[in-house]
Design a protein around this motif. Structure first.
Motif, PDB file in Angstrom:
ATOM      1  N   ASP A  12     -13.441  16.775  38.525  1.00 35.84           N
ATOM      2  CA  ASP A  12     -12.675  16.045  39.545  1.00 35.84           C
ATOM      3  C   ASP A  12     -12.269  17.018  40.651  1.00 35.84           C
ATOM      4  O   ASP A  12     -11.158  17.572  40.642  1.00 35.84           O
ATOM      5  CB  ASP A  12     -11.460  15.366  38.910  1.00 35.84           C
ATOM      6  CG  ASP A  12     -11.864  14.227  37.988  1.00 35.84           C
ATOM      7  OD1 ASP A  12     -12.876  13.548  38.280  1.00 35.84           O
ATOM      8  OD2 ASP A  12     -11.203  14.029  36.959  1.00 35.84           O
ATOM      9  N   LYS A  34     -18.834  15.361  33.902  1.00 37.35           N
ATOM     10  CA  LYS A  34     -18.594  14.018  34.427  1.00 37.35           C
ATOM     11  C   LYS A  34     -18.350  14.114  35.933  1.00 37.35           C
ATOM     12  O   LYS A  34     -17.563  14.955  36.390  1.00 37.35           O
ATOM     13  CB  LYS A  34     -17.377  13.392  33.741  1.00 37.35           C
ATOM     14  CG  LYS A  34     -17.094  11.973  34.198  1.00 37.35           C
ATOM     15  CD  LYS A  34     -15.993  11.342  33.373  1.00 37.35           C
ATOM     16  CE  LYS A  34     -14.601  11.685  33.855  1.00 37.35           C
ATOM     17  NZ  LYS A  34     -14.203  11.041  35.123  1.00 37.35           N
ATOM     18  N   ASP A  61     -19.222   8.546  36.389  1.00 37.77           N
ATOM     19  CA  ASP A  61     -18.057   7.696  36.095  1.00 37.77           C
ATOM     20  C   ASP A  61     -17.619   6.996  37.381  1.00 37.77           C
ATOM     21  O   ASP A  61     -16.704   7.456  38.056  1.00 37.77           O
ATOM     22  CB  ASP A  61     -16.950   8.587  35.515  1.00 37.77           C
ATOM     23  CG  ASP A  61     -15.591   7.910  35.487  1.00 37.77           C
ATOM     24  OD1 ASP A  61     -15.545   6.677  35.376  1.00 37.77           O
ATOM     25  OD2 ASP A  61     -14.571   8.638  35.583  1.00 37.77           O
ATOM     26  N   LYS A  63     -17.169   3.513  37.270  1.00 33.06           N
ATOM     27  CA  LYS A  63     -16.429   2.333  36.788  1.00 33.06           C
ATOM     28  C   LYS A  63     -16.732   1.103  37.632  1.00 33.06           C
ATOM     29  O   LYS A  63     -15.837   0.490  38.227  1.00 33.06           O
ATOM     30  CB  LYS A  63     -14.922   2.593  36.784  1.00 33.06           C
ATOM     31  CG  LYS A  63     -14.459   3.706  35.860  1.00 33.06           C
ATOM     32  CD  LYS A  63     -12.940   3.773  35.819  1.00 33.06           C
ATOM     33  CE  LYS A  63     -12.428   4.952  35.018  1.00 33.06           C
ATOM     34  NZ  LYS A  63     -12.681   6.276  35.632  1.00 33.06           N
ATOM     35  N   ASN A  87     -20.766   3.985  33.640  1.00 34.35           N
ATOM     36  CA  ASN A  87     -19.805   3.019  33.080  1.00 34.35           C
ATOM     37  C   ASN A  87     -19.465   1.889  34.046  1.00 34.35           C
ATOM     38  O   ASN A  87     -19.652   1.994  35.263  1.00 34.35           O
ATOM     39  CB  ASN A  87     -18.525   3.735  32.595  1.00 34.35           C
ATOM     40  CG  ASN A  87     -17.812   4.503  33.684  1.00 34.35           C
ATOM     41  OD1 ASN A  87     -18.259   4.556  34.814  1.00 34.35           O
ATOM     42  ND2 ASN A  87     -16.707   5.130  33.331  1.00 34.35           N
ATOM     43  N   LEU A 119      -7.481   1.442  30.777  1.00 32.81           N
ATOM     44  CA  LEU A 119      -7.345   2.820  31.264  1.00 32.81           C
ATOM     45  C   LEU A 119      -6.284   3.583  30.463  1.00 32.81           C
ATOM     46  O   LEU A 119      -5.234   3.022  30.111  1.00 32.81           O
ATOM     47  CB  LEU A 119      -6.974   2.825  32.744  1.00 32.81           C
ATOM     48  CG  LEU A 119      -8.061   2.321  33.695  1.00 32.81           C
ATOM     49  CD1 LEU A 119      -7.474   2.065  35.086  1.00 32.81           C
ATOM     50  CD2 LEU A 119      -9.227   3.295  33.772  1.00 32.81           C
ATOM     51  N   THR A 120      -6.565   4.862  30.214  1.00 26.75           N
ATOM     52  CA  THR A 120      -5.640   5.672  29.404  1.00 26.75           C
ATOM     53  C   THR A 120      -4.318   5.945  30.118  1.00 26.75           C
ATOM     54  O   THR A 120      -3.383   6.441  29.510  1.00 26.75           O
ATOM     55  CB  THR A 120      -6.293   7.010  29.034  1.00 26.75           C
ATOM     56  OG1 THR A 120      -6.742   7.647  30.245  1.00 26.75           O
ATOM     57  CG2 THR A 120      -7.469   6.808  28.100  1.00 26.75           C
ATOM     58  N   ARG A 181      -5.348  15.780  25.422  1.00 22.37           N
ATOM     59  CA  ARG A 181      -4.394  16.801  25.810  1.00 22.37           C
ATOM     60  C   ARG A 181      -4.199  17.806  24.670  1.00 22.37           C
ATOM     61  O   ARG A 181      -3.510  17.527  23.682  1.00 22.37           O
ATOM     62  CB  ARG A 181      -3.037  16.177  26.188  1.00 22.37           C
ATOM     63  CG  ARG A 181      -3.072  15.461  27.545  1.00 22.37           C
ATOM     64  CD  ARG A 181      -3.322  16.453  28.658  1.00 22.37           C
ATOM     65  NE  ARG A 181      -3.394  15.886  30.001  1.00 22.37           N
ATOM     66  CZ  ARG A 181      -4.510  15.443  30.604  1.00 22.37           C
ATOM     67  NH1 ARG A 181      -5.678  15.440  29.962  1.00 22.37           N
ATOM     68  NH2 ARG A 181      -4.475  15.018  31.840  1.00 22.37           N
ATOM     69  N   GLN A 190      -1.466  10.750  32.437  1.00 23.94           N
ATOM     70  CA  GLN A 190      -2.001  10.032  31.280  1.00 23.94           C
ATOM     71  C   GLN A 190      -0.854   9.487  30.432  1.00 23.94           C
ATOM     72  O   GLN A 190       0.249  10.034  30.444  1.00 23.94           O
ATOM     73  CB  GLN A 190      -2.877  10.980  30.433  1.00 23.94           C
ATOM     74  CG  GLN A 190      -4.094  11.526  31.164  1.00 23.94           C
ATOM     75  CD  GLN A 190      -5.187  10.476  31.351  1.00 23.94           C
ATOM     76  OE1 GLN A 190      -5.003   9.301  31.038  1.00 23.94           O
ATOM     77  NE2 GLN A 190      -6.334  10.894  31.882  1.00 23.94           N
ATOM     78  N   GLY A 210     -10.400  16.943  31.642  1.00 23.09           N
ATOM     79  CA  GLY A 210     -10.397  17.420  33.018  1.00 23.09           C
ATOM     80  C   GLY A 210      -9.386  18.525  33.208  1.00 23.09           C
ATOM     81  O   GLY A 210      -9.620  19.690  32.860  1.00 23.09           O
ATOM     82  N   ARG A 211      -8.220  18.145  33.736  1.00 24.14           N
ATOM     83  CA  ARG A 211      -7.229  19.135  34.167  1.00 24.14           C
ATOM     84  C   ARG A 211      -6.821  20.177  33.129  1.00 24.14           C
ATOM     85  O   ARG A 211      -6.599  21.344  33.511  1.00 24.14           O
ATOM     86  CB  ARG A 211      -5.992  18.403  34.730  1.00 24.14           C
ATOM     87  CG  ARG A 211      -6.264  17.751  36.077  1.00 24.14           C
ATOM     88  CD  ARG A 211      -5.257  16.697  36.436  1.00 24.14           C
ATOM     89  NE  ARG A 211      -5.395  15.523  35.593  1.00 24.14           N
ATOM     90  CZ  ARG A 211      -4.679  14.416  35.718  1.00 24.14           C
ATOM     91  NH1 ARG A 211      -3.749  14.344  36.657  1.00 24.14           N
ATOM     92  NH2 ARG A 211      -4.884  13.394  34.921  1.00 24.14           N
TER      93      ARG A 211
HETATM   94  O1  OMP Z   1     -13.705   6.490  32.651  1.00 24.81           O
HETATM   95  C1  OMP Z   1     -13.059   7.551  32.588  1.00 24.81           C
HETATM   96  O2  OMP Z   1     -13.633   8.626  32.496  1.00 24.81           O
HETATM   97  C2  OMP Z   1     -11.584   7.457  32.464  1.00 24.81           C
HETATM   98  C3  OMP Z   1     -11.098   6.294  31.885  1.00 24.81           C
HETATM   99  C4  OMP Z   1      -9.744   6.232  31.502  1.00 24.81           C
HETATM  100  O3  OMP Z   1      -9.296   5.246  30.921  1.00 24.81           O
HETATM  101  N1  OMP Z   1      -8.941   7.300  31.753  1.00 24.81           N
HETATM  102  C5  OMP Z   1      -9.396   8.440  32.374  1.00 24.81           C
HETATM  103  O4  OMP Z   1      -8.615   9.392  32.531  1.00 24.81           O
HETATM  104  N2  OMP Z   1     -10.712   8.500  32.791  1.00 24.81           N
HETATM  105  C6  OMP Z   1     -11.199   9.692  33.524  1.00 24.81           C
HETATM  106  O5  OMP Z   1     -11.128  10.831  32.667  1.00 24.81           O
HETATM  107  C7  OMP Z   1     -10.699  11.988  33.392  1.00 24.81           C
HETATM  108  C8  OMP Z   1      -9.454  12.531  32.738  1.00 24.81           C
HETATM  109  O6  OMP Z   1      -9.072  13.700  33.385  1.00 24.81           O
HETATM  110  P1  OMP Z   1      -7.810  14.555  32.927  1.00 24.81           P
HETATM  111  O7  OMP Z   1      -6.641  13.613  32.805  1.00 24.81           O
HETATM  112  O8  OMP Z   1      -7.642  15.543  34.041  1.00 24.81           O
HETATM  113  O9  OMP Z   1      -8.186  15.181  31.605  1.00 24.81           O
HETATM  114  C9  OMP Z   1     -10.516  11.562  34.834  1.00 24.81           C
HETATM  115  O10 OMP Z   1     -11.707  11.917  35.537  1.00 24.81           O
HETATM  116  C10 OMP Z   1     -10.382  10.053  34.785  1.00 24.81           C
HETATM  117  O11 OMP Z   1     -10.935   9.429  35.921  1.00 24.81           O
END
Ligand code: OMP
Length: 233
Positions: A12, A34, A61, A63, A87, A119-120, A181, A190, A210-211
């Protein structure tokens, strides 16, 4: 280059250069990557070519969520660029998902097609805001079954739902779980999170991270800690 690792690093970043700077530190034998909305909107398909050229399998990704014909055409466009996974939103419905599956089959494209459930970053009160007055667990289960019945190969969900989905949809159904995490990382935006090892134990087949890695002071050390936690190093 195929990898057995469940780790997918979310690139990202706001530019192709920044994303490739991270990719060049990663090993395609040890993770997938991704590409999401920000990077793809800024760099376009060039980022896919650059990552494929470096040997990475790429999860695109974006969506997709639109009328069936539009989503089927977008999924075809992604698959024709050679991505490993793409996806859609399961809430786009059965006809939308079936159209995408049929299009891949008609074109003999083997890209994995999965659907986002809830979504998470969302909790029950976020669902209530959009008129969904059942628990997150129930809604995720409903959308996972719908995705499976529509012919998709798996879902994006939180690792907190992986065990349920494994029971409902089986081992072979992919559970791709962001919201990972490690204990050393901050939660950020999140909500439904889990550590890498707990996620795998719960039945997640892939971990999107990601982060916690890309924004770490030493990203390679952070990745190494995750691999150690998973018993990969
Ligand atoms: O489809 C995804 O990848 C996605 C779905 C979801 O429900 N939650 C979610 O965080 N993501 C993606 O997963 C990654 C999570 O990144 P971090 O939160 O930085 O670890 C981001 O690129 C989000 O766009």
């Amino acid at each position: 280059m195929a990898t057995d690792s469940p780790i997918i690093i979310a690139l990202d970043y706001p530019s192709l250069d920044a994303a490739l700077c991270m990719a060049d530190q990663l090993d395609p034998a040890r993770c997938r990557v991704k590409v999401g909305k920000e990077l793809f909107t800024r760099s376009g398909p060039a980022v896919l070519d650059a990552l494929h050229g470096r040997g990475f399998e790429v999860f695109l990704d974006l969506k997709f969520h639109d009328i069936p014909n539009t989503v089927a055409s977008a999924v075809q466009a992604a698959a024709e660029q050679g991505v490993w996974m793409v996806n859609v939103h399961a809430s786009g419905g059965r006809r939308m998902m079936e159209a995408a599956v049929q299009r891949l089959e008609q074109q003999h494209l083997t890209t994995h097609l999965i659907a986002v459930t809830v979504l998470t970053s969302m909790q029950a009160d976020d669902l209530a805001d959009i008129g969904i007055n059942i628990s997150v667990k129930e809604h995720v289960e409903r959308l996972a079954l719908l995705a499976q019945h529509s012919g998709l190969q798996g879902v994006v969900c939180s690792a907190q739902e992986s065990a349920d989905i494994q029971t409902l949809c089986g081992d072979a159904f992919l559970k791709v779980t962001p919201g990972i995490r490690p204990t050393f990382a901050s939660v950020d935006d999140q909500q439904r999170i889990m550590t890498p090892s707990a996620a795998i134990e719960a039945g997640s087949t892939h971990l999107v991270i990601g982060r916690p890695i890309t924004q770490a002071d030493d990203p390679m050390a952070a990745l190494h800690m995750v691999e150690e936690e998973l018993g990969q190093r």
